[in-house]
Design an enzyme around this catalytic site. Structure first.
Site, short mmCIF file in Angstrom:
data_model
loop_
_atom_site.label_atom_id
_atom_site.label_comp_id
_atom_site.label_asym_id
_atom_site.label_seq_id
_atom_site.Cartn_x
_atom_site.Cartn_y
_atom_site.Cartn_z
N GLU A 137 5.12 -3.32 -5.72
CA GLU A 137 5.57 -2.99 -4.54
C GLU A 137 4.15 -2.46 -3.55
O GLU A 137 3.80 -1.31 -4.23
CB GLU A 137 6.40 -1.74 -4.71
CG GLU A 137 7.53 -1.90 -3.52
CD GLU A 137 6.94 -0.66 -2.63
OE1 GLU A 137 6.47 -1.25 -1.79
OE2 GLU A 137 7.35 0.46 -2.80
N CYS A 195 5.13 3.07 2.28
CA CYS A 195 4.72 1.62 2.54
C CYS A 195 5.65 1.06 3.39
O CYS A 195 5.29 -0.13 4.15
CB CYS A 195 4.90 0.97 1.08
SG CYS A 195 6.47 1.32 0.45
N GLU A 217 -3.18 -0.96 6.74
CA GLU A 217 -2.27 0.04 6.44
C GLU A 217 -2.96 1.31 6.41
O GLU A 217 -4.02 1.64 5.83
CB GLU A 217 -1.84 -0.04 5.07
CG GLU A 217 -0.62 0.76 4.84
CD GLU A 217 0.05 0.65 3.52
OE1 GLU A 217 -0.70 0.31 2.39
OE2 GLU A 217 1.39 0.65 3.42
N LYS A 222 3.03 6.42 -15.89
CA LYS A 222 1.59 6.92 -15.69
C LYS A 222 2.00 7.48 -14.18
O LYS A 222 1.99 6.64 -12.89
CB LYS A 222 0.41 6.19 -15.41
CG LYS A 222 -0.91 7.05 -15.24
CD LYS A 222 -2.13 6.28 -14.84
CE LYS A 222 -2.12 6.07 -13.16
NZ LYS A 222 -2.25 7.53 -12.37
P1 NAP Z 1 -3.74 3.17 -5.29
O1 NAP Z 1 -5.14 3.30 -5.76
O2 NAP Z 1 -3.41 1.81 -5.08
O3 NAP Z 1 -2.97 4.25 -6.20
C1 NAP Z 1 -1.50 3.94 -6.55
C2 NAP Z 1 -1.34 4.15 -8.13
O4 NAP Z 1 -2.17 3.31 -8.77
C3 NAP Z 1 -1.99 5.61 -8.61
O5 NAP Z 1 -1.05 5.88 -9.69
C4 NAP Z 1 -3.30 5.08 -9.12
O6 NAP Z 1 -3.74 6.17 -9.86
C5 NAP Z 1 -3.09 3.95 -9.66
N1 NAP Z 1 -4.22 2.94 -10.11
C6 NAP Z 1 -5.53 3.08 -9.41
N2 NAP Z 1 -6.37 2.08 -9.94
C7 NAP Z 1 -5.24 1.46 -10.83
C8 NAP Z 1 -5.74 0.47 -11.88
N3 NAP Z 1 -7.09 -0.02 -11.69
N4 NAP Z 1 -4.94 0.03 -12.47
C9 NAP Z 1 -3.54 0.53 -12.52
N5 NAP Z 1 -3.07 1.49 -11.68
C10 NAP Z 1 -4.28 2.05 -11.03
O7 NAP Z 1 -3.54 3.69 -3.85
P2 NAP Z 1 -4.67 5.08 -3.15
O8 NAP Z 1 -5.92 4.93 -3.49
O9 NAP Z 1 -4.04 6.41 -3.81
O10 NAP Z 1 -4.23 4.82 -1.89
C11 NAP Z 1 -4.86 4.06 -1.06
C12 NAP Z 1 -4.02 3.28 -0.13
O11 NAP Z 1 -2.85 2.54 -1.04
C13 NAP Z 1 -3.04 4.01 0.81
O12 NAP Z 1 -3.97 4.62 2.07
C14 NAP Z 1 -1.92 3.18 1.06
O13 NAP Z 1 -2.46 2.40 2.17
C15 NAP Z 1 -1.82 2.43 -0.13
N6 NAP Z 1 -0.76 2.91 -0.82
C16 NAP Z 1 0.58 2.31 -0.97
C17 NAP Z 1 1.61 2.86 -1.59
C18 NAP Z 1 2.97 2.18 -1.41
O14 NAP Z 1 3.84 2.97 -1.51
N7 NAP Z 1 3.10 0.88 -1.34
C19 NAP Z 1 1.45 4.00 -2.48
C20 NAP Z 1 0.02 4.63 -2.63
C21 NAP Z 1 -0.81 4.09 -1.84
P3 NAP Z 1 -4.43 7.51 -9.75
O15 NAP Z 1 -3.99 8.02 -8.20
O16 NAP Z 1 -4.31 8.25 -10.64
O17 NAP Z 1 -5.91 6.72 -9.29
#
Ligand code: NAP
Ligand code: MG
Length: 487
Positions: free
Chosen positions: A247, A281, A381, A172
């Site tokens: 990760e 990250c 973060e 996904k």
């Molecule tokens: P997030 O909610 O953790 O999203 C990351 C991925 O997880 C997306 O593909 C998201 O899908 C999916 N996801 C969301 N809820 C889920 C669930 N209950 N079960 C399984 N997968 C799920 O992150 P975000 O809200 O986009 O960003 C918020 C913060 O997360 C950022 O500001 C940053 O601090 C952190 N982040 C870290 C990384 C990294 O590389 N470690 C990457 C992204 C974000 P959808 O996008 O379709 O909701």
């Protein structure tokens, strides 16, 4: 443009017919309507993956590898198109997508294509008269949830080792940035991957992502994203006790000692924090600088920061693009207020840039904030072009600040003292350490963190272990072994 789901080797509509627009963060215009997967679509993908699995698992490893190598070639042949797609969907400057993301994506598929027939089992020395050998079997059907910050590259990081090891994939992509993963699906069909081996289904995290983590027939889930959602994935995985690889976030410490090469610090740290608008990250989000050189480092760093060219990601001269969404832009900007509330001093940036060209986009100026190590901006973060800076006096103090968050992903050290560098590298609580450089990655080098940054490693031989299960086989090779119940 209207996209479809990639299931069982074909692009098909979602069963619900639901779509969501993906936007260009430069001006928030719609690029495409994306078909969104729900539970029934994921079930279809799992069924296809299960049907494909026995033949894929039993295919000669070299043949699996050859398909990955062909895919790497196809990615290079389509480099311009993929780079453009990634830039308009994510906001990454084209100079990065064309010369970093796309080549690294091809390199990752190529590395694991080469790995497929070189990842060996072993023979274990055991009691005389017995042969004990260890094979590594694929886990089965693996679910992979890819975030929006490096969607193309992370598609390869997740998919390539899983396939090299003989697993089938249900992936996904993030709802904000699904286009490059779907483009990879097209290329996979073109180069001849068997149907069902890879299925790519954009969908909402809390629906499709959550269901992948829960799914009773998915044997492993690999997730990259926030720590909060990582915890949900662990809970959802408990039903069938699937393997989990996480990760998660980071709060990269970047320690500058008094003897550092300051020109190198300024360049390396600016890349560390501002590459991809800080949405990484492993971003170098906390500079911890010795007080004796702090003024000089900051003067040069602020000057470089103010000169960074923001603009349309498709302009080859652009050095920093917009953040990925307006919502994320506002979240990053909210940290400027949070910093000020706790006494932080904004040294540069801290707002959206002035000018017509930025009005509709998700832009934030590169921002540097002087803050205390305990302030929220030094602990949480931010995931944007937002760096905190704090000073230290002794090595012990620097180490305590570096290790003083819940995260432990990447850290940088700048010093010409060899012993200090290695000693600090040993003491820092993180999965990766960069000495006199920052944010280096390679398909061969393990990538991952400790603590709230998650567990498991991507890349290298380590990730092949993550995508396989060890099987220990015992053989009695000596007919004369005495029985336990002699008669
Ligand atoms: P997030 O909610 O953790 O999203 C990351 C991925 O997880 C997306 O593909 C998201 O899908 C999916 N996801 C969301 N809820 C889920 C669930 N209950 N079960 C399984 N997968 C799920 O992150 P975000 O809200 O986009 O960003 C918020 C913060 O997360 C950022 O500001 C940053 O601090 C952190 N982040 C870290 C990384 C990294 O590389 N470690 C990457 C992204 C974000 P959808 O996008 O379709 O909701
Ligand atoms: Mg988009």
């Amino acid at each position: 443009m209207q996209t479809q789901l990639f299931i069982d080797g074909n692009f098909v509509p979602s069963l619900s017919g639901e779509t969501l627009a993906t936007l260009n963060p430069h001006d928030n215009t719609v690029i495409a309507d994306i078909a969104m997967a729900n539970h029934a679509d994921i079930d279809r993908a799992v069924t296809a993956a299960k049907a494909a699995y026995p033949a894929w698992k039993n295919m000669a490893a070299a043949d699996r590898g050859r398909l990955l190598l062909k895919l790497a070639d196809a990615i290079e042949a389509n480099a311009d198109r993929l780079a453009q797609l990634e830039s308009i969907d994510t906001g990454h400057p084209i100079r990065d997508t064309r010369f970093l993301d796309v080549p690294r994506t091809a390199a990752t598929f190529r590395y694991f294509g080469g790995m497929a027939d070189k990842f060996e089992g072993s023979v274990i020395p055991v009691d005389a008269g017995f042969l004990n050998y260890l094979t590594r079997e694929p886990v089965g059907i693996v679910g992979q949830v890819v975030p929006w910050n490096f969607p193309l590259m992370f598609t390869s990081w997740k998919m390539a080792p899983a396939l090299a090891a003989g697993n089938c994939v249900v992936m996904k992509p993030a709802e904000l940035t699904p286009l490059s993963s779907l483009a990879i699906a097209e290329l996979m069909a073109e180069v001849g991957f068997p149907k069902g081996v890879v299925n790519i289904l954009p969908g909402l995290g809390h629906i499709a992502g959550q269901y992948i983590a829960e799914h009773p027939e998915i044997s492993k889930v690999a997730f990259t994203g926030s720590t909060a959602v990582g915890r949900k994935v662990v809970q959802a995985s408990s039903g069938n006790l699937k393997k989990v690889q996480l990760e998660l976030g980071g709060k990269g410490a970047n320690i500058v000692f008094a003897d550092a090469n300051i020109a190198a610090v300024v360049q390396g740290s600016a890349f560390g924090i501002f590459h991809n608008q800080g949405q990484a990250c492993i971003a170098a989000s906390r500079m911890i600088v010795h007080e004796s050189v702090a003024d000089e480092v900051l003067e040069k760093f602020v000057a470089l920061t103010r000169s960074i060219k923001l603009g349309n990601p498709l302009d080859p001269k652009t050095e920093m693009g917009p953040l990925t969404s307006l919502q994320h832009r506002d979240r990053v900007l909210s940290y400027v207020d949070i910093a000020r509330e706790q006494g932080g001093d904004v040294l540069t940036g801290g707002k959206t840039p002035d000018g017509e060209g930025f009005a509709k986009g998700c832009y934030v100026e590169p921002t540097i904030v002087h803050a205390k190590p305990t302030d929220r901006v030094s602990q949480e973060e931010v995931f944007g072009p937002f760096m905190t800076v704090t000073t230290f006096r002794t090595d012990e103090e620097a180490l305590a600040i570096a290790n003083g968050t819940e995260y432990g992903l990447g850290a940088g050290l700048w010093t010409r003292d060899l012993q200090r560098a290695h000693q600090m590298a040993r003491e820092i609580r993180s999965g990766m350490v960069w000495i006199n450089c920052y944010k280096r990655v390679s398909p061969g080098s393990p990538f991952g963190g400790v603590g709230a940054s998650g567990y498991g490693r991507e890349m290298g031989f380590e990730v092949m272990r993550e995508y396989t299960q060890a099987k220990s086989v015992w053989v009695n090779v000596d007919a004369k072994i005495p029985p336990y119940f002699p008669r």
